[in-house]
Write an enzyme that holds these catalytic residues in place. Structure first.
Site, PDB file in Angstrom:
ATOM      1  N   SER A 147       5.600  -1.679   8.778  1.00 14.48           N
ATOM      2  CA  SER A 147       6.794  -1.831   9.596  1.00 14.48           C
ATOM      3  C   SER A 147       8.034  -1.808   8.715  1.00 14.48           C
ATOM      4  O   SER A 147       8.057  -2.384   7.641  1.00 14.48           O
ATOM      5  CB  SER A 147       6.771  -3.150  10.381  1.00 14.48           C
ATOM      6  OG  SER A 147       7.933  -3.213  11.167  1.00 14.48           O
ATOM      7  N   HIS A 195      -7.707   9.056  -2.378  1.00 13.45           N
ATOM      8  CA  HIS A 195      -7.134   9.019  -1.018  1.00 13.45           C
ATOM      9  C   HIS A 195      -8.086   9.612   0.025  1.00 13.45           C
ATOM     10  O   HIS A 195      -8.257   9.054   1.104  1.00 13.45           O
ATOM     11  CB  HIS A 195      -5.802   9.782  -1.015  1.00 13.45           C
ATOM     12  CG  HIS A 195      -4.888   9.389   0.088  1.00 13.45           C
ATOM     13  ND1 HIS A 195      -3.527   9.466  -0.016  1.00 13.45           N
ATOM     14  CD2 HIS A 195      -5.132   8.914   1.336  1.00 13.45           C
ATOM     15  CE1 HIS A 195      -2.974   9.054   1.119  1.00 13.45           C
ATOM     16  NE2 HIS A 195      -3.927   8.710   1.955  1.00 13.45           N
ATOM     17  N   GLU A 207       6.740 -10.915  12.959  1.00  5.62           N
ATOM     18  CA  GLU A 207       5.744 -10.994  14.027  1.00  5.62           C
ATOM     19  C   GLU A 207       4.344 -10.739  13.451  1.00  5.62           C
ATOM     20  O   GLU A 207       3.398 -11.479  13.744  1.00  5.62           O
ATOM     21  CB  GLU A 207       6.073  -9.948  15.097  1.00  5.62           C
ATOM     22  CG  GLU A 207       5.120  -9.958  16.264  1.00  5.62           C
ATOM     23  CD  GLU A 207       5.438  -8.854  17.282  1.00  5.62           C
ATOM     24  OE1 GLU A 207       6.597  -8.384  17.368  1.00  5.62           O
ATOM     25  OE2 GLU A 207       4.488  -8.464  18.001  1.00  5.62           O
ATOM     26  N   ASN A 208       4.233  -9.723  12.592  1.00  2.51           N
ATOM     27  CA  ASN A 208       2.912  -9.381  12.052  1.00  2.51           C
ATOM     28  C   ASN A 208       2.375 -10.493  11.143  1.00  2.51           C
ATOM     29  O   ASN A 208       1.174 -10.748  11.111  1.00  2.51           O
ATOM     30  CB  ASN A 208       2.965  -8.031  11.329  1.00  2.51           C
ATOM     31  CG  ASN A 208       3.292  -6.902  12.294  1.00  2.51           C
ATOM     32  OD1 ASN A 208       3.217  -7.079  13.511  1.00  2.51           O
ATOM     33  ND2 ASN A 208       3.670  -5.753  11.765  1.00  2.51           N
ATOM     34  N   GLN A 255     -10.654   2.136   2.039  1.00  4.35           N
ATOM     35  CA  GLN A 255      -9.584   2.041   3.036  1.00  4.35           C
ATOM     36  C   GLN A 255      -9.831   3.089   4.126  1.00  4.35           C
ATOM     37  O   GLN A 255      -9.887   4.279   3.838  1.00  4.35           O
ATOM     38  CB  GLN A 255      -8.230   2.285   2.361  1.00  4.35           C
ATOM     39  CG  GLN A 255      -7.084   2.074   3.316  1.00  4.35           C
ATOM     40  CD  GLN A 255      -5.709   2.283   2.697  1.00  4.35           C
ATOM     41  OE1 GLN A 255      -4.914   3.068   3.197  1.00  4.35           O
ATOM     42  NE2 GLN A 255      -5.416   1.571   1.617  1.00  4.35           N
ATOM     43  N   ASP A 300       0.838  -1.199   0.000  1.00  2.41           N
ATOM     44  CA  ASP A 300       0.000   0.000   0.000  1.00  2.41           C
ATOM     45  C   ASP A 300       0.873   1.248   0.000  1.00  2.41           C
ATOM     46  O   ASP A 300       1.737   1.406   0.853  1.00  2.41           O
ATOM     47  CB  ASP A 300      -0.886   0.005   1.254  1.00  2.41           C
ATOM     48  CG  ASP A 300      -1.822   1.201   1.252  1.00  2.41           C
ATOM     49  OD1 ASP A 300      -2.869   1.113   0.580  1.00  2.41           O
ATOM     50  OD2 ASP A 300      -1.510   2.225   1.894  1.00  2.41           O
ATOM     51  N   TYR A 358       2.706  10.086  -0.194  1.00  2.04           N
ATOM     52  CA  TYR A 358       3.656   9.632   0.826  1.00  2.04           C
ATOM     53  C   TYR A 358       5.070  10.052   0.427  1.00  2.04           C
ATOM     54  O   TYR A 358       5.575   9.662  -0.625  1.00  2.04           O
ATOM     55  CB  TYR A 358       3.607   8.102   1.028  1.00  2.04           C
ATOM     56  CG  TYR A 358       2.275   7.581   1.563  1.00  2.04           C
ATOM     57  CD1 TYR A 358       1.306   8.432   2.087  1.00  2.04           C
ATOM     58  CD2 TYR A 358       1.994   6.217   1.555  1.00  2.04           C
ATOM     59  CE1 TYR A 358       0.090   7.946   2.573  1.00  2.04           C
ATOM     60  CE2 TYR A 358       0.783   5.721   2.045  1.00  2.04           C
ATOM     61  CZ  TYR A 358      -0.155   6.601   2.546  1.00  2.04           C
ATOM     62  OH  TYR A 358      -1.348   6.119   3.026  1.00  2.04           O
TER      63      TYR A 358
HETATM   64  N1  LIG Z   1      -5.669   5.915   3.538  1.00  5.55           N
HETATM   65  C1  LIG Z   1      -5.204   6.704   4.484  1.00  5.55           C
HETATM   66  O1  LIG Z   1      -5.662   7.850   4.651  1.00  5.55           O
HETATM   67  C2  LIG Z   1      -4.107   6.207   5.384  1.00  5.55           C
HETATM   68  C3  LIG Z   1      -3.767   6.926   6.544  1.00  5.55           C
HETATM   69  C4  LIG Z   1      -2.743   6.403   7.374  1.00  5.55           C
HETATM   70  C5  LIG Z   1      -2.107   5.216   7.017  1.00  5.55           C
HETATM   71  N2  LIG Z   1      -2.458   4.569   5.862  1.00  5.55           N
HETATM   72  C6  LIG Z   1      -1.776   3.308   5.456  1.00  5.55           C
HETATM   73  O2  LIG Z   1      -1.802   2.391   6.526  1.00  5.55           O
HETATM   74  C7  LIG Z   1      -0.477   1.893   6.784  1.00  5.55           C
HETATM   75  C8  LIG Z   1      -0.341   1.594   8.243  1.00  5.55           C
HETATM   76  O3  LIG Z   1      -0.644   2.706   9.049  1.00  5.55           O
HETATM   77  P1  LIG Z   1       0.380   3.348  10.105  1.00  5.55           P
HETATM   78  O4  LIG Z   1       1.766   3.104   9.687  1.00  5.55           O
HETATM   79  O5  LIG Z   1      -0.017   4.757  10.300  1.00  5.55           O
HETATM   80  O6  LIG Z   1       0.014   2.578  11.452  1.00  5.55           O
HETATM   81  P2  LIG Z   1       0.207   1.052  11.989  1.00  5.55           P
HETATM   82  O7  LIG Z   1       0.465   0.101  10.883  1.00  5.55           O
HETATM   83  O8  LIG Z   1      -0.936   0.824  12.915  1.00  5.55           O
HETATM   84  O9  LIG Z   1       1.499   1.190  12.924  1.00  5.55           O
HETATM   85  C9  LIG Z   1       2.788   1.365  12.418  1.00  5.55           C
HETATM   86  C10 LIG Z   1       3.721   1.563  13.619  1.00  5.55           C
HETATM   87  O10 LIG Z   1       3.705   0.393  14.419  1.00  5.55           O
HETATM   88  C11 LIG Z   1       5.022  -0.127  14.555  1.00  5.55           C
HETATM   89  N3  LIG Z   1       4.922  -1.585  14.483  1.00  5.55           N
HETATM   90  C12 LIG Z   1       4.480  -2.352  13.441  1.00  5.55           C
HETATM   91  N4  LIG Z   1       4.502  -3.645  13.750  1.00  5.55           N
HETATM   92  C13 LIG Z   1       4.974  -3.722  15.025  1.00  5.55           C
HETATM   93  C14 LIG Z   1       5.231  -4.798  15.899  1.00  5.55           C
HETATM   94  N5  LIG Z   1       5.006  -6.065  15.539  1.00  5.55           N
HETATM   95  N6  LIG Z   1       5.738  -4.511  17.142  1.00  5.55           N
HETATM   96  C15 LIG Z   1       5.966  -3.221  17.538  1.00  5.55           C
HETATM   97  N7  LIG Z   1       5.739  -2.166  16.742  1.00  5.55           N
HETATM   98  C16 LIG Z   1       5.239  -2.401  15.497  1.00  5.55           C
HETATM   99  C17 LIG Z   1       5.810   0.454  13.400  1.00  5.55           C
HETATM  100  O11 LIG Z   1       7.160   0.639  13.765  1.00  5.55           O
HETATM  101  P3  LIG Z   1       8.371  -0.221  13.050  1.00  5.55           P
HETATM  102  O12 LIG Z   1       8.448   0.277  11.639  1.00  5.55           O
HETATM  103  O13 LIG Z   1       9.535   0.130  13.893  1.00  5.55           O
HETATM  104  O14 LIG Z   1       7.963  -1.666  13.140  1.00  5.55           O
HETATM  105  C18 LIG Z   1       5.136   1.800  13.205  1.00  5.55           C
HETATM  106  O15 LIG Z   1       5.678   2.757  14.099  1.00  5.55           O
HETATM  107  C19 LIG Z   1       0.435   3.011   6.277  1.00  5.55           C
HETATM  108  O16 LIG Z   1       1.702   2.529   5.934  1.00  5.55           O
HETATM  109  C20 LIG Z   1      -0.333   3.498   5.060  1.00  5.55           C
HETATM  110  O17 LIG Z   1      -0.021   2.670   3.960  1.00  5.55           O
HETATM  111  C21 LIG Z   1      -3.452   5.038   5.063  1.00  5.55           C
END
Ligand SMILES: NC(=O)c1ccc[n+]([C@@H]2O[C@H](COP(=O)([O-])OP(=O)(O)OC[C@H]3O[C@@H](n4cnc5c(N)ncnc54)[C@H](OP(=O)(O)O)[C@@H]3O)[C@@H](O)[C@H]2O)c1
Length: 252
Positions: free
Chosen positions: A218, A91, A226-227, A143, A27, A32
């Site tokens: 991540s 988006h 882990e995920n 999404q 994604d 970004y």
């Molecule tokens: N459509 C939209 O408007 C929108 C908005 C926001 C996000 N998104 C999409 O959603 C994706 C995910 O959202 P997000 O990155 O904001 O939040 P998320 O996936 O809920 O959390 C990511 C955070 O969690 C940590 N993490 C991941 N797996 C972990 C684990 N097993 N143990 C400990 N920490 C862990 C990551 O750090 P590490 O990298 O250090 O593991 C990172 O800091 C984004 O990449 C993007 O593609 C879309």
């Protein structure tokens, strides 16, 4: 574009490792890192069979006029260094631009084989229905933010998507990492019961729901592994129901 070579190397390595481990849904979005995230995806996927990957990218709300959509999609394709986008999303909605015009552009991209499937992001049920009424192609995904701490989609969107066979892609499935730590009593209890981590319980709960897919982010290879361990097993129904209804407050 704010490129930082060592960060780039780390992110490309994590993306490649994720693909090697079997994660095939990537994604990204034109917004970004101002396009740089798509460039990194383009570099990471080079050595893999493109057909086995599913790449989602998004057009930003400032680019929703017909010509702007076409230009944005072509620029994304160039940065991704690929011939087609598997899933192209709006988006965020933009009330200043007629959705009909945007959907016409999305249909055009499908006709031109530049996009395989279309979808939206951050759309309400009402807007989703409106977008669908303007397109001859099925909107296959919405999404939205969805995780144990953010339950907005449960009000109406989730059941609507399930009924209409639309994918609800849960972004921030780990609440930006908050759910990947100990401290929520029920998560801690279930992690212990199932021999899983808190992150795995939080992700497994999301995918226990029909039509929900998750896109945890991540750049840490241990976290990626882990995920991945969040899939391939099921919690008992009663535990899923406890998570459904539990008031998520931290212990401290
Ligand atoms: N459509 C939209 O408007 C929108 C908005 C926001 C996000 N998104 C999409 O959603 C994706 C995910 O959202 P997000 O990155 O904001 O939040 P998320 O996936 O809920 O959390 C990511 C955070 O969690 C940590 N993490 C991941 N797996 C972990 C684990 N097993 N143990 C400990 N920490 C862990 C990551 O750090 P590490 O990298 O250090 O593991 C990172 O800091 C984004 O990449 C993007 O593609 C879309």
């Amino acid at each position: 574009m704010g490129e930082n070579i060592s960060e780039d190397v780390k992110n490309i390595k994590a993306l490649k490792e994720a693909i090697r481990l079997g994660m095939t849904h990537i994604d990204t979005a034109e917004s970004y890192a101002a396009g740089h995230a798509e460039e990194l995806v383009g570099k990471a996927i080079k050595s893999f069979n493109r057909k086995r990957l599913f790449i989602t990218t998004k057009v930003k709300p400032e680019h929703l006029r017909f010509d702007q959509v076409l230009k944005a999609a072509k620029a994304s394709l160039k940065r991704l260094d690929t011939d087609y986008i598997d899933l192209y999303l709006i988006h965020w909605p933009n009330p200043d631009i007629f959705l009909e015009e945007t959907m016409r552009a999305f249909d055009f991209l499908v006709d031109e084989d530049l996009v395989k499937y279309i979808g939206v992001s951050n759309f309400s049920v009402k807007l989703l229905e409106e977008a669908q009424s303007y397109s001859k192609n099925k909107i296959i995904a919405n999404q939205v933010e969805y995780n144990l701490l953010s339950r907005e989609p449960e009000k109406e969107l989730l059941s609507f998507c399930q009924k209409k066979k639309i994918m609800l892609t849960a972004y921030q499935p780990l609440a930006r990492g908050k759910l990947a730590k100990p401290g929520f009593v029920l998560l801690d209890e279930l992690a212990k019961k199932y021999g899983k981590t808190q992150a795995q319980i939080a992700l497994n709960w999301l995918i226990s729901k029909s039509n929900v897919v998750i896109i945890p982010k991540s750049s840490n290879i241990e976290h990626l592994r882990e995920n991945l361990g969040a899939i391939g097993w099921k919690m008992e129904k009663k535990d899923i129901e406890r998570l459904d209804t539990y008031g998520f407050k931290r212990k401290n």
